[in-house]
Write an enzyme that holds these catalytic residues in place. Structure first.
Site, short mmCIF file in Angstrom:
data_model
loop_
_atom_site.label_atom_id
_atom_site.label_comp_id
_atom_site.label_asym_id
_atom_site.label_seq_id
_atom_site.Cartn_x
_atom_site.Cartn_y
_atom_site.Cartn_z
CG HIS A 90 -6.07 5.52 -0.20
ND1 HIS A 90 -7.17 4.95 0.39
CD2 HIS A 90 -5.08 4.59 -0.13
CE1 HIS A 90 -6.84 3.73 0.80
NE2 HIS A 90 -5.58 3.49 0.51
CG HIS A 110 -5.81 -1.82 -0.95
ND1 HIS A 110 -6.63 -0.82 -1.38
CD2 HIS A 110 -5.01 -1.27 -0.01
CE1 HIS A 110 -6.36 0.29 -0.73
NE2 HIS A 110 -5.37 0.06 0.11
CG HIS A 119 -0.44 2.08 0.82
ND1 HIS A 119 -0.75 0.99 0.05
CD2 HIS A 119 -1.63 2.63 1.18
CE1 HIS A 119 -2.08 0.88 -0.05
NE2 HIS A 119 -2.63 1.86 0.63
CG HIS A 239 -3.52 -2.44 6.11
ND1 HIS A 239 -4.43 -2.85 5.15
CD2 HIS A 239 -3.46 -1.10 6.02
CE1 HIS A 239 -4.87 -1.79 4.49
NE2 HIS A 239 -4.29 -0.72 5.00
CG HIS A 243 -8.12 0.49 7.12
ND1 HIS A 243 -8.30 1.79 6.72
CD2 HIS A 243 -6.89 0.13 6.69
CE1 HIS A 243 -7.22 2.20 6.05
NE2 HIS A 243 -6.35 1.21 6.02
CG PHE A 260 -9.44 0.32 1.58
CD1 PHE A 260 -9.03 0.54 2.89
CD2 PHE A 260 -9.21 -0.93 1.03
CE1 PHE A 260 -8.42 -0.46 3.64
CE2 PHE A 260 -8.59 -1.94 1.76
CZ PHE A 260 -8.20 -1.71 3.07
CG HIS A 273 -1.18 3.18 5.16
ND1 HIS A 273 -0.94 2.06 4.40
CD2 HIS A 273 -2.52 3.23 5.36
CE1 HIS A 273 -2.09 1.46 4.13
NE2 HIS A 273 -3.06 2.15 4.70
CU1 C2O Z 1 -4.68 1.78 0.92
CU2 C2O Z 1 -4.80 1.23 4.65
O1 C2O Z 1 -5.16 1.39 2.74
#
Ligand code: C2O
Length: 339
Positions: A90, A110, A119, A239, A243, A260, A273
Site C-alpha cells: 500500500h 489515490h 484497492h 474514505h 483515515h 497512507f 476498504h
Molecule cells: Cu489506499 Cu484508504 O487508502
C-alpha cells in the site's frame, strides 16, 4: 494512449508524508521473479467468499480471522505474504514509489480512477493469502459498514488482540459515532442522532445525487504520462476523513490510519476498504463505469497466496462475481436519506 503499467524495476524511496522520506520497496527486484497472467478462479470449483458486516461477526469467524492474521504477522519480511510486506504494498502505491512504464510519472492509486480497482485487487490478494494461511478457501474479510447506522462506530473486533492498533485516537472508540466528514475537529454540538443524520445525508450525496457519472464517483482519469488529482465522491468522504478520524492526533500525520504510507498497519484498514469496495459494487449496479481502454487495459502486479507474481489488469476486477466473492446484504439506510 498507452494503458498505464507499472515499471517494476523503478522502485525508489519516496515521500511518505510531508517531510518524511520512506523506502517501502520490495527487498529484491521483482523482475527476478517469473510473471504469470491473472486467471479467474474456476467458478465450478471455487466457493464464493462472503464478506460480512463487521459489527455482527460470530466467535468462530473471529477466531479464524485472528488465527490467519497472527500467522500473517509472524511471516518473515522476505515472504511477500507477510503482514509487513502487505503494508508496504500500500505504501508503494500511495507514495508513487514505482514509475509508470515508459514515463517519469509515478504510479499513484489515490485521488484518481485507479482508487477503486487498485484497492479491490489489493484486498482480493490479501484475503486469499489470509484464507490460504488457515487452509480455508471460504475465508472472507469483514466490512466496516460505516454507511449504516448500526455500523457507525469502530467495530468492537478492532479493540482486541491482533486487531488492535495503539496508534489510534482513543476518544473515537465506541460508543463515539463516526463523523463521515471529519475535518480534524470533533463536532461539539452534534448528538449521536444528529451525527447519524448528517452521515446519512453525506452518504446520499456521495452515492446518489452527487455521483451520477463515472468521473464523479470513481475519480478522474490517470493515464500514462498524465498526472491529475481529483478523487471520486466516496474517496473524498467518507474514505479520507475516516483515515484521519482513526489515526492518533498525538502522532505526526495522525499515523497509522491518518498517513497512507503506514495506514495498512492498522487491521481496520482492510474492513474500511472492503466497505468502500462494497459501495462501488452497489453503485455499479445502476451506473456505467469507465469503458476507456486506457483504463481497462492498465495493469499492475501482486504476489498471490502461492507466492506467484501475478500481472493483473484493471478490467479483471470489474465484476466481483468473477473474483468469487460478494458482500452480505444489509439495509442501505442512506438510500432514503434524500434531503
Ligand atoms: Cu489506499 Cu484508504 O487508502
Amino acid at each position: 494512449i498507452q494503458p498505464l503499467a507499472v515499471n517494476l524495476s523503478s522502485c525508489h524511496p519516496a515521500i511518505g508524508r510531508p517531510g518524511k522520506l520512506v523506502n517501502c520497496c520490495p527487498p529484491r527486484n521483482m523482475l527476478d521473479d517469473p510473471i504469470s497472467d491473472f486467471e479467474f478462479p474456476d467458478p465450478d470449483t471455487t466457493p464464493i467468499r462472503v464478506r460480512r458486516f463487521a459489527h455482527r461477526l460470530d466467535d468462530d469467524y473471529i477466531a479464524k480471522y485472528e488465527k490467519a492474521l497472527s500467522i500473517m504477522k509472524s511471516l518473515p519480511h522476505s515472504d511477500p505474504r507477510s503482514f509487513t510486506r502487505q503494508v508496504e504494498i500500500h505504501c508503494q502505491y500511495c507514495t508513487g514509489s514505482f514509475l509508470q512504464q515508459g514515463s517519469d510519472f509515478p504510479v499513484r492509486v489515490h485521488r484518481n480512477w485507479l482508487f477503486f480497482p487498485w484497492h479491490r485487487m489489493f484486498l482480493y490478494f490479501h484475503e486469499r493469502i489470509l484464507g490460504s494461511l488457515i487452509g480455508d478457501e471460504t475465508f472472507a474479510l469483514p466490512f466496516w459498514g460505516w454507511d449504516s447506522p448500526d455500523g457507525m462506530t469502530l467495530p468492537e473486533l478492532y479493540l482486541n488482540g491482533s486487531f488492535n492498533d495503539h496508534r489510534r485516537d482513543p476518544s473515537h472508540y465506541p460508543p463515539t459515532v463516526v463523523d463521515l466528514n471529519f475535518k480534524k475537529l470533533d463536532p461539539t454540538r452534534s448528538t449521536p442522532e444528529e451525527q447519524i443524520r448528517l452521515n446519512l445525508a453525506l452518504m446520499y450525496n456521495h452515492m446518489v445525487s452527487g455521483a451520477k457519472t463515472a468521473e464523479l464517483f470513481l475519480g478522474c482519469p490517470y493515464k500514462t504520462g498524465e498526472y491529475e488529482e481529483c478523487p471520486g465522491t466516496i474517496e473524498r468522504a467518507p474514505h479520507n476523513p475516516l483515515h484521519t478520524w482513526l489515526g492518533s492526533p498525538d502522532i505526526d500525520g495522525r499515523e497509522d490510519m491518518g498517513a497512507f504510507y503506514v495506514a495498512a498497519r492498522d487491521p481496520i484498514f482492510y474492513a474500511h476498504h472492503s466497505n468502500g469496495d462494497r459501495l462501488w459494487g452497489l453503485w455499479s449496479e445502476t451506473h456505467k463505469g469507465f469503458d476507456d481502454p486506457a483504463f481497462l487495459n492498465s495493469y499492475t502486479y501482486f504476489y498471490d497466496e502461492t507466492l506467484r507474481l501475478v500481472r493483473i489488469r484493471f478490467s479483471d476486477v470489474m465484476e466481483m462475481d468473477k473474483l468469487r466473492y460478494r458482500y452480505e446484504e444489509i439495509e442501505n439506510a442512506w438510500v432514503a436519506a434524500r434531503p
